[in-house]
Design a protein around this motif. Structure first.
Motif, PDB file in Angstrom:
ATOM      1  N   VAL A  45      -1.332   5.254  -3.683  1.00 10.53           N
ATOM      2  CA  VAL A  45      -1.130   4.911  -5.085  1.00 10.53           C
ATOM      3  C   VAL A  45       0.163   4.121  -5.193  1.00 10.53           C
ATOM      4  CG1 VAL A  45      -0.749   5.797  -7.415  1.00 10.53           C
ATOM      5  CG2 VAL A  45      -2.371   6.930  -5.910  1.00 10.53           C
ATOM      6  N   ILE A  46       0.099   2.981  -5.858  1.00  9.08           N
ATOM      7  CA  ILE A  46       1.249   2.099  -6.018  1.00  9.08           C
ATOM      8  C   ILE A  46       1.605   2.015  -7.497  1.00  9.08           C
ATOM      9  CG2 ILE A  46       2.111  -0.255  -5.753  1.00  9.08           C
ATOM     10  CD1 ILE A  46       0.395  -0.556  -3.341  1.00  9.08           C
ATOM     11  N   THR A  47       2.870   2.151  -7.795  1.00 10.34           N
ATOM     12  CA  THR A  47       3.382   1.980  -9.156  1.00 10.34           C
ATOM     13  C   THR A  47       4.196   0.693  -9.197  1.00 10.34           C
ATOM     14  OG1 THR A  47       3.522   4.371  -9.408  1.00 10.34           O
ATOM     15  CG2 THR A  47       4.674   3.038 -11.027  1.00 10.34           C
ATOM     16  N   LEU A  48       3.859  -0.214 -10.118  1.00 17.81           N
ATOM     17  CA  LEU A  48       4.534  -1.506 -10.203  1.00 17.81           C
ATOM     18  C   LEU A  48       4.781  -1.865 -11.658  1.00 17.81           C
ATOM     19  CD1 LEU A  48       2.106  -3.775 -11.073  1.00 17.81           C
ATOM     20  CD2 LEU A  48       1.385  -3.195  -8.759  1.00 17.81           C
ATOM     21  N   ARG A  49       5.671  -2.804 -11.858  1.00 19.51           N
ATOM     22  CA  ARG A  49       5.972  -3.318 -13.190  1.00 19.51           C
ATOM     23  C   ARG A  49       6.424  -4.765 -13.086  1.00 19.51           C
ATOM     24  NH1 ARG A  49      11.482  -3.049 -14.750  1.00 19.51           N
ATOM     25  NH2 ARG A  49      10.778  -2.937 -16.911  1.00 19.51           N
ATOM     26  N   VAL A  50       6.241  -5.510 -14.151  1.00 18.02           N
ATOM     27  CA  VAL A  50       6.638  -6.917 -14.208  1.00 18.02           C
ATOM     28  C   VAL A  50       8.093  -6.993 -14.655  1.00 18.02           C
ATOM     29  CG1 VAL A  50       6.207  -9.149 -15.278  1.00 18.02           C
ATOM     30  CG2 VAL A  50       4.288  -7.657 -14.695  1.00 18.02           C
ATOM     31  N   VAL A  51       8.923  -7.676 -13.886  1.00 15.88           N
ATOM     32  CA  VAL A  51      10.324  -7.870 -14.245  1.00 15.88           C
ATOM     33  C   VAL A  51      10.609  -9.294 -14.699  1.00 15.88           C
ATOM     34  CG1 VAL A  51      11.132  -6.018 -12.743  1.00 15.88           C
ATOM     35  CG2 VAL A  51      10.900  -8.326 -11.823  1.00 15.88           C
ATOM     36  N   ASP A  52       9.751 -10.234 -14.369  1.00 15.38           N
ATOM     37  CA  ASP A  52       9.898 -11.625 -14.801  1.00 15.38           C
ATOM     38  C   ASP A  52       8.541 -12.110 -15.281  1.00 15.38           C
ATOM     39  OD1 ASP A  52      10.378 -14.328 -15.186  1.00 15.38           O
ATOM     40  OD2 ASP A  52      11.697 -14.502 -13.448  1.00 15.38           O
TER      41      ASP A  52
ATOM     42  N   ARG B  54       5.963  11.372   6.174  1.00 21.14           N
ATOM     43  CA  ARG B  54       5.247  10.573   5.182  1.00 21.14           C
ATOM     44  C   ARG B  54       6.206   9.927   4.193  1.00 21.14           C
ATOM     45  NH1 ARG B  54       0.013  13.112   2.315  1.00 21.14           N
ATOM     46  NH2 ARG B  54      -0.495  13.291   4.542  1.00 21.14           N
ATOM     47  N   GLU B  55       7.296  10.617   3.843  1.00 22.21           N
ATOM     48  CA  GLU B  55       8.239  10.056   2.872  1.00 22.21           C
ATOM     49  C   GLU B  55       8.898   8.793   3.411  1.00 22.21           C
ATOM     50  OE1 GLU B  55      10.045   9.713  -0.734  1.00 22.21           O
ATOM     51  OE2 GLU B  55       8.514  11.169  -0.135  1.00 22.21           O
ATOM     52  N   ALA B  56       9.290   8.807   4.673  1.00 18.68           N
ATOM     53  CA  ALA B  56       9.892   7.619   5.266  1.00 18.68           C
ATOM     54  C   ALA B  56       8.893   6.468   5.344  1.00 18.68           C
ATOM     55  CB  ALA B  56      10.438   7.949   6.657  1.00 18.68           C
ATOM     56  N   LEU B  57       7.653   6.774   5.645  1.00 15.84           N
ATOM     57  CA  LEU B  57       6.626   5.729   5.687  1.00 15.84           C
ATOM     58  C   LEU B  57       6.371   5.155   4.297  1.00 15.84           C
ATOM     59  CD1 LEU B  57       4.088   7.383   8.152  1.00 15.84           C
ATOM     60  CD2 LEU B  57       5.634   5.493   8.628  1.00 15.84           C
ATOM     61  N   ASN B  58       6.414   6.000   3.264  1.00 15.87           N
ATOM     62  CA  ASN B  58       6.244   5.507   1.900  1.00 15.87           C
ATOM     63  C   ASN B  58       7.334   4.499   1.533  1.00 15.87           C
ATOM     64  OD1 ASN B  58       3.995   7.132   1.525  1.00 15.87           O
ATOM     65  ND2 ASN B  58       5.154   8.802   0.626  1.00 15.87           N
TER      66      ASN B  58
ATOM     67  N   GLN C 231       6.800   0.546   0.737  1.00 14.60           N
ATOM     68  CA  GLN C 231       7.280   0.014  -0.538  1.00 14.60           C
ATOM     69  C   GLN C 231       8.194  -1.185  -0.329  1.00 14.60           C
ATOM     70  OE1 GLN C 231       9.617   2.820  -2.751  1.00 14.60           O
ATOM     71  NE2 GLN C 231      10.368   1.274  -4.177  1.00 14.60           N
ATOM     72  N   THR C 232       9.087  -1.096   0.655  1.00 16.12           N
ATOM     73  CA  THR C 232      10.010  -2.204   0.917  1.00 16.12           C
ATOM     74  C   THR C 232       9.267  -3.461   1.333  1.00 16.12           C
ATOM     75  OG1 THR C 232      11.689  -0.594   1.590  1.00 16.12           O
ATOM     76  CG2 THR C 232      12.031  -2.890   2.234  1.00 16.12           C
ATOM     77  N   ILE C 233       8.253  -3.314   2.182  1.00 18.36           N
ATOM     78  CA  ILE C 233       7.509  -4.483   2.650  1.00 18.36           C
ATOM     79  C   ILE C 233       6.727  -5.125   1.506  1.00 18.36           C
ATOM     80  CG2 ILE C 233       5.678  -5.252   4.210  1.00 18.36           C
ATOM     81  CD1 ILE C 233       6.556  -3.079   6.157  1.00 18.36           C
ATOM     82  N   ILE C 234       6.022  -4.293   0.716  1.00 16.64           N
ATOM     83  CA  ILE C 234       5.233  -4.847  -0.399  1.00 16.64           C
ATOM     84  C   ILE C 234       6.134  -5.476  -1.441  1.00 16.64           C
ATOM     85  CG2 ILE C 234       3.556  -4.290  -2.196  1.00 16.64           C
ATOM     86  CD1 ILE C 234       2.577  -2.009  -0.489  1.00 16.64           C
TER      87      ILE C 234
ATOM     88  N   GLY D 277       7.790 -12.165  -9.523  1.00 20.03           N
ATOM     89  CA  GLY D 277       8.332 -11.371 -10.614  1.00 20.03           C
ATOM     90  C   GLY D 277       7.757  -9.989 -10.787  1.00 20.03           C
ATOM     91  N   VAL D 278       7.281  -9.363  -9.743  1.00 24.11           N
ATOM     92  CA  VAL D 278       6.711  -8.013  -9.818  1.00 24.11           C
ATOM     93  C   VAL D 278       7.542  -7.088  -8.938  1.00 24.11           C
ATOM     94  CG1 VAL D 278       4.695  -6.574  -9.365  1.00 24.11           C
ATOM     95  CG2 VAL D 278       4.408  -8.853 -10.343  1.00 24.11           C
ATOM     96  N   LYS D 279       7.922  -5.948  -9.488  1.00 24.19           N
ATOM     97  CA  LYS D 279       8.705  -4.955  -8.770  1.00 24.19           C
ATOM     98  C   LYS D 279       7.831  -3.757  -8.432  1.00 24.19           C
ATOM     99  CE  LYS D 279      12.173  -2.462  -7.264  1.00 24.19           C
ATOM    100  NZ  LYS D 279      12.817  -2.751  -5.959  1.00 24.19           N
ATOM    101  N   VAL D 280       7.758  -3.414  -7.155  1.00 25.19           N
ATOM    102  CA  VAL D 280       7.025  -2.221  -6.712  1.00 25.19           C
ATOM    103  C   VAL D 280       7.968  -1.036  -6.824  1.00 25.19           C
ATOM    104  CG1 VAL D 280       5.797  -1.121  -4.818  1.00 25.19           C
ATOM    105  CG2 VAL D 280       5.557  -3.574  -5.189  1.00 25.19           C
ATOM    106  N   VAL D 281       7.662  -0.131  -7.741  1.00 21.53           N
ATOM    107  CA  VAL D 281       8.549   1.002  -8.019  1.00 21.53           C
ATOM    108  C   VAL D 281       8.409   2.083  -6.951  1.00 21.53           C
ATOM    109  CG1 VAL D 281       9.177   2.767  -9.710  1.00 21.53           C
ATOM    110  CG2 VAL D 281       8.443   0.487 -10.478  1.00 21.53           C
TER     111      VAL D 281
END
Length: 259
Positions: A87-94, A133-137, A141-144, A152-156
């Motif tokens: 599950v990925i949580t994202l938001r638009v920043v630009d 699993r936490e380190a893999l998450n 997240q950093t790669i995506i 302009g999309v931030k992966v939270v």
């Protein structure tokens, strides 16, 4: 009396103004295109006037969106086949970049997430996947986030939701866990025996310094046996008599040398 053409013109103007009026909510921004060219800053929130047909507006939501990554077939480093989803949580920043740089930022992010999930989890073994699993998450997240930042999309956050393993692997893990528990039980039992033996050695050394303590311990044992309701008959013998009996049976080394 107002003429009919004037009334018709007023109605057209009112309809045009009503159609040009846009109300953007607090979490919305509007990317305005004027004659095909975008304004640098996104408009909103509040009341926005759009002069159609010269202007066009694209609404963009700034709220976080949860996106589920479909189950992916992953082969770990130790050649275990798994099905993993996230599950990925994202938001638009630009908002401007999210509209101009990519056709559909949600679909784009989903594709990046699927490929990244397979590549990252394929580099670790099964134990590492389950234990870290936490380190893999954080790594996923950093790669995506590095892929989505240009539009302009931030992966939270990224959370590996479910890991489906074959039945054979589940049985093997159950046997391994059972063997591990048995190993720990044997180690604990051996440590208990070792500690008990060490205490007995200390007690024997202490009793050797005071022979009377052995007699007292003997009497205490007889008392404990007598309290219980049993048919055992105990005949206590003095320890001095036992020592004298041992000396009688033991040959004298001096006499053996003379013989």
């Amino acid at each position: 009396m107002m003429s009919l053409p004037l009334l018709f013109a007023i109605v057209i103007v009112v309809l045009y103004l009503a159609n040009s009026l846009n109300i953007l909510k607090e979490y919305e921004r509007g990317v305005i295109f004027r004659l095909g060219r975008v304004k640098q800053a996104a408009a909103g929130p509040g009341l926005i006037w759009i002069f159609r047909p010269l202007d066009q507006i694209v609404r963009v939501s700034l709220r976080q969106e949860a996106m589920e990554v479909p189950p992916q077939d992953v082969i770990t480093r130790d050649n275990v086949t798994l099905k993993v989803n996230a599950v990925i949580t994202l938001r638009v920043v630009d908002p401007t970049k999210a509209v101009i740089e990519v056709a559909n930022y949600i679909y784009q992010t989903s594709q990046f997430a699927q490929t990244t999930l397979r590549s990252v989890l394929g580099e670790v073994d099964l134990d590492g996947l389950l234990a870290h699993r936490e380190a893999l998450n954080i790594r996923i997240q950093t790669i995506i986030d590095g892929h989505t930042a240009p539009f302009g999309v931030k992966v939270v956050s990224v959370e590996v939701k479910q890991v489906d393993m074959p039945e054979s692997m589940l049985r093997a893990m159950a046997k391994q866990a059972e063997a591990e528990r048995e190993r720990r039980a044997k180690i604990i039992h051996a440590e208990g025996e070792f500690n008990a033996a060490a205490k007995l050695v200390e007690a024997a050394q202490l009793m050797a310094t005071q022979p009377m303590t052995l007699q007292l311990r003997y009497l205490q044992t007889l008392t404990e046996i007598g309290v219980e309701k049993n048919t055992t008959i105990v005949f206590p013998l003095p320890m001095e008599l036992m020592n004298l009996f041992n000396k009688t049976l033991t040959p004298d080394p001096a006499l053996e040398k003379k013989v």
